[in-house]
Structure formats: structure tokens, C-alpha cells
Design a protein around this motif. Structure first.
Motif, PDB file in Angstrom:
ATOM      1  N   TYR A 161      27.834 -35.548  -0.139  1.00  0.00           N
ATOM      2  CA  TYR A 161      27.515 -36.595  -1.099  1.00  0.00           C
ATOM      3  C   TYR A 161      26.202 -36.262  -1.807  1.00  0.00           C
ATOM      4  N   TYR A 162      26.249 -36.336  -3.131  1.00  0.00           N
ATOM      5  CA  TYR A 162      25.099 -35.981  -3.953  1.00  0.00           C
ATOM      6  C   TYR A 162      24.617 -37.198  -4.738  1.00  0.00           C
ATOM      7  N   CYS A 163      23.322 -37.348  -4.780  1.00  0.00           N
ATOM      8  CA  CYS A 163      22.705 -38.374  -5.629  1.00  0.00           C
ATOM      9  C   CYS A 163      22.438 -37.765  -7.014  1.00  0.00           C
ATOM     10  N   ASN A 164      22.648 -38.553  -8.034  1.00  0.00           N
ATOM     11  CA  ASN A 164      22.482 -38.117  -9.420  1.00  0.00           C
ATOM     12  C   ASN A 164      21.658 -39.147 -10.177  1.00  0.00           C
ATOM     13  N   LEU A 165      20.734 -38.683 -10.998  1.00  0.00           N
ATOM     14  CA  LEU A 165      19.961 -39.594 -11.843  1.00  0.00           C
ATOM     15  C   LEU A 165      20.057 -39.105 -13.278  1.00  0.00           C
ATOM     16  N   ASP A 166      20.464 -40.002 -14.165  1.00  0.00           N
ATOM     17  CA  ASP A 166      20.713 -39.665 -15.559  1.00  0.00           C
ATOM     18  C   ASP A 166      19.833 -40.557 -16.441  1.00  0.00           C
ATOM     19  N   MET A 167      18.817 -39.938 -17.076  1.00  0.00           N
ATOM     20  CA  MET A 167      17.946 -40.689 -17.989  1.00  0.00           C
ATOM     21  C   MET A 167      18.517 -40.594 -19.393  1.00  0.00           C
ATOM     22  N   THR A 168      18.679 -41.730 -20.055  1.00  0.00           N
ATOM     23  CA  THR A 168      19.401 -41.755 -21.331  1.00  0.00           C
ATOM     24  C   THR A 168      18.580 -42.305 -22.493  1.00  0.00           C
ATOM     25  N   GLY A 169      17.281 -42.527 -22.301  1.00  0.00           N
ATOM     26  CA  GLY A 169      16.440 -43.048 -23.362  1.00  0.00           C
ATOM     27  C   GLY A 169      15.758 -41.946 -24.137  1.00  0.00           C
ATOM     28  N   TRP A 170      14.515 -42.220 -24.571  1.00  0.00           N
ATOM     29  CA  TRP A 170      13.793 -41.219 -25.360  1.00  0.00           C
ATOM     30  C   TRP A 170      13.511 -39.978 -24.529  1.00  0.00           C
ATOM     31  N   ARG A 171      13.414 -40.166 -23.202  1.00  0.00           N
ATOM     32  CA  ARG A 171      13.260 -39.023 -22.294  1.00  0.00           C
ATOM     33  C   ARG A 171      14.600 -38.829 -21.590  1.00  0.00           C
ATOM     34  N   ARG A 172      15.225 -37.727 -21.846  1.00  0.00           N
ATOM     35  CA  ARG A 172      16.549 -37.484 -21.296  1.00  0.00           C
ATOM     36  C   ARG A 172      16.512 -36.411 -20.219  1.00  0.00           C
ATOM     37  N   GLY A 173      17.458 -36.523 -19.292  1.00  0.00           N
ATOM     38  CA  GLY A 173      17.573 -35.496 -18.271  1.00  0.00           C
ATOM     39  C   GLY A 173      18.568 -35.917 -17.208  1.00  0.00           C
ATOM     40  N   VAL A 174      19.188 -34.954 -16.597  1.00  0.00           N
ATOM     41  CA  VAL A 174      20.131 -35.186 -15.505  1.00  0.00           C
ATOM     42  C   VAL A 174      19.632 -34.421 -14.294  1.00  0.00           C
ATOM     43  N   TYR A 231      17.887 -45.565 -17.152  1.00  0.00           N
ATOM     44  CA  TYR A 231      18.554 -44.511 -16.412  1.00  0.00           C
ATOM     45  C   TYR A 231      19.606 -45.110 -15.485  1.00  0.00           C
ATOM     46  N   THR A 232      20.492 -44.276 -15.065  1.00  0.00           N
ATOM     47  CA  THR A 232      21.550 -44.653 -14.127  1.00  0.00           C
ATOM     48  C   THR A 232      21.470 -43.729 -12.927  1.00  0.00           C
ATOM     49  N   THR A 233      21.621 -44.298 -11.756  1.00  0.00           N
ATOM     50  CA  THR A 233      21.668 -43.512 -10.527  1.00  0.00           C
ATOM     51  C   THR A 233      23.077 -43.579  -9.971  1.00  0.00           C
ATOM     52  N   GLY A 234      23.600 -42.431  -9.641  1.00  0.00           N
ATOM     53  CA  GLY A 234      24.968 -42.402  -9.148  1.00  0.00           C
ATOM     54  C   GLY A 234      25.124 -41.571  -7.895  1.00  0.00           C
ATOM     55  N   TRP A 235      26.261 -41.751  -7.274  1.00  0.00           N
ATOM     56  CA  TRP A 235      26.662 -40.916  -6.129  1.00  0.00           C
ATOM     57  C   TRP A 235      27.944 -40.183  -6.505  1.00  0.00           C
ATOM     58  N   PHE A 236      27.958 -38.907  -6.205  1.00  0.00           N
ATOM     59  CA  PHE A 236      29.134 -38.071  -6.384  1.00  0.00           C
ATOM     60  C   PHE A 236      29.414 -37.404  -5.042  1.00  0.00           C
ATOM     61  N   ARG A 237      30.604 -36.855  -4.910  1.00  0.00           N
ATOM     62  CA  ARG A 237      30.914 -36.138  -3.667  1.00  0.00           C
ATOM     63  C   ARG A 237      31.802 -34.938  -3.965  1.00  0.00           C
ATOM     64  N   VAL A 290      31.662 -41.261  -7.413  1.00  0.00           N
ATOM     65  CA  VAL A 290      31.878 -42.258  -6.370  1.00  0.00           C
ATOM     66  C   VAL A 290      31.422 -43.641  -6.837  1.00  0.00           C
ATOM     67  N   ALA A 291      30.150 -43.742  -7.246  1.00  0.00           N
ATOM     68  CA  ALA A 291      29.611 -45.043  -7.651  1.00  0.00           C
ATOM     69  C   ALA A 291      28.349 -44.821  -8.460  1.00  0.00           C
ATOM     70  N   ALA A 292      27.973 -45.839  -9.251  1.00  0.00           N
ATOM     71  CA  ALA A 292      26.763 -45.752 -10.054  1.00  0.00           C
ATOM     72  C   ALA A 292      26.159 -47.137 -10.239  1.00  0.00           C
ATOM     73  N   ILE A 293      24.851 -47.154 -10.495  1.00  0.00           N
ATOM     74  CA  ILE A 293      24.130 -48.411 -10.722  1.00  0.00           C
ATOM     75  C   ILE A 293      23.069 -48.174 -11.793  1.00  0.00           C
ATOM     76  N   ASN A 294      22.879 -49.146 -12.669  1.00  0.00           N
ATOM     77  CA  ASN A 294      21.875 -48.951 -13.710  1.00  0.00           C
ATOM     78  C   ASN A 294      20.471 -49.207 -13.157  1.00  0.00           C
ATOM     79  N   TRP A 295      19.453 -48.949 -13.981  1.00  0.00           N
ATOM     80  CA  TRP A 295      18.075 -48.962 -13.496  1.00  0.00           C
ATOM     81  C   TRP A 295      17.642 -50.336 -13.009  1.00  0.00           C
ATOM     82  N   SER A 296      18.225 -51.397 -13.590  1.00  0.00           N
ATOM     83  CA  SER A 296      17.815 -52.737 -13.200  1.00  0.00           C
ATOM     84  C   SER A 296      18.656 -53.299 -12.049  1.00  0.00           C
ATOM     85  N   GLY A 297      19.728 -52.609 -11.713  1.00  0.00           N
ATOM     86  CA  GLY A 297      20.591 -53.089 -10.635  1.00  0.00           C
ATOM     87  C   GLY A 297      21.583 -54.145 -11.054  1.00  0.00           C
TER      88      GLY A 297
END
Length: 119
Positions: A94-107, A32-38, A48-55
Motif C-alpha cells: 500500500y502506497y500513500c500518494n499526495l497530489d498538489m493541484t494549486g499554484w504549486r503542483r506536484g505528485v 491537495y489530495t492524499t490517496g492510498w493506492f496498492r 484504493v481511496a482518497a481524501i481532500n486537504w480539508s477532509g
């Protein structure tokens, strides 16, 4: 269900700093990726910015590159956005966003935290 809780917003003078936090809870599954939007008043929501699950991978909007730093504390399920050299044009919710992209998907989105930069 996944829940995101943001904190750290506030009022700061131009040139100042703030650190936003986003804590995730629930059934978060890698990758998954965690991001910030505004969203500024009267404008569309923007990335704004994003980081993957492992950093190990980060990305930034050109408007914040070199001033903002996104990081992750995996043990605390927390992503931070360190914002330095703030400008009045950084004023937004500013909003936090989490995007799961594997077998379990969701935003998922947090409720948002207000950042106001005075000139």
C-alpha cells in the motif's frame, strides 16, 4: 520537497483489521489530495481511496467501499486508512500518494507498506 511516511502494515487473518498511517512533511501547499493506492503481486497499481486537504471529500474504489475508511488529522499532518473485514485479495503493498493541484503542483509517493491477509 515533500516526504510521505507510511506505517501500520502487517500480517492479519481474513476478517481482521489494520490501520495504515501516512504522515506528510515538507512544503505541502493547498489544495491537495492524499490517496492510498496498492499493488498486488503480478498486478498493476490500483486506486484504493482518497481524501481532500480539508477532509470534507472522500472517494473509494468499489472493491473497498464499505470496508475501508479514509480520514485525516490535519493537526498531525496524517491520513489514516482504516481497513476492516480484510480479505486475502487485499494483500498488496500500500502506497500513500499526495497530489498538489494549486499554484504549486506536484505528485509524491511514499515507500509503501506491506499488508498481507491470510485465509
Amino acid at each position: 520537497q515533500v516526504r510521505l511516511a507510511e506505517s501500520g502494515g502487517g500480517l492479519v487473518q481474513a476478517g481482521g483489521s489494520l490501520r495504515l498511517s501516512c504522515v506528510d512533511s515538507g512544503r505541502v501547499v493547498r489544495p491537495y489530495t492524499t490517496g492510498w493506492f496498492r499493488r498486488a503481486p503480478g498486478k498493476e497499481r490500483e486506486f484504493v481511496a482518497a481524501i481532500n486537504w480539508s477532509g470534507t471529500d472522500t472517494d473509494y474504489a468499489n472493491s473497498v467501499r464499505g470496508r475501508f475508511t479514509i480520514s485525516r488529522d490535519t493537526a498531525k499532518n496524517t491520513v489514516y486508512l482504516q481497513m476492516n473485514s480484510l480479505k486475502p485479495e487485499d494483500t498488496a503493498v500500500y502506497y500513500c500518494n499526495l497530489d498538489m493541484t494549486g499554484w504549486r503542483r506536484g505528485v509524491y509517493w511514499g515507500q509503501g507498506t506491506q499488508v498481507t491477509v491470510s485465509s
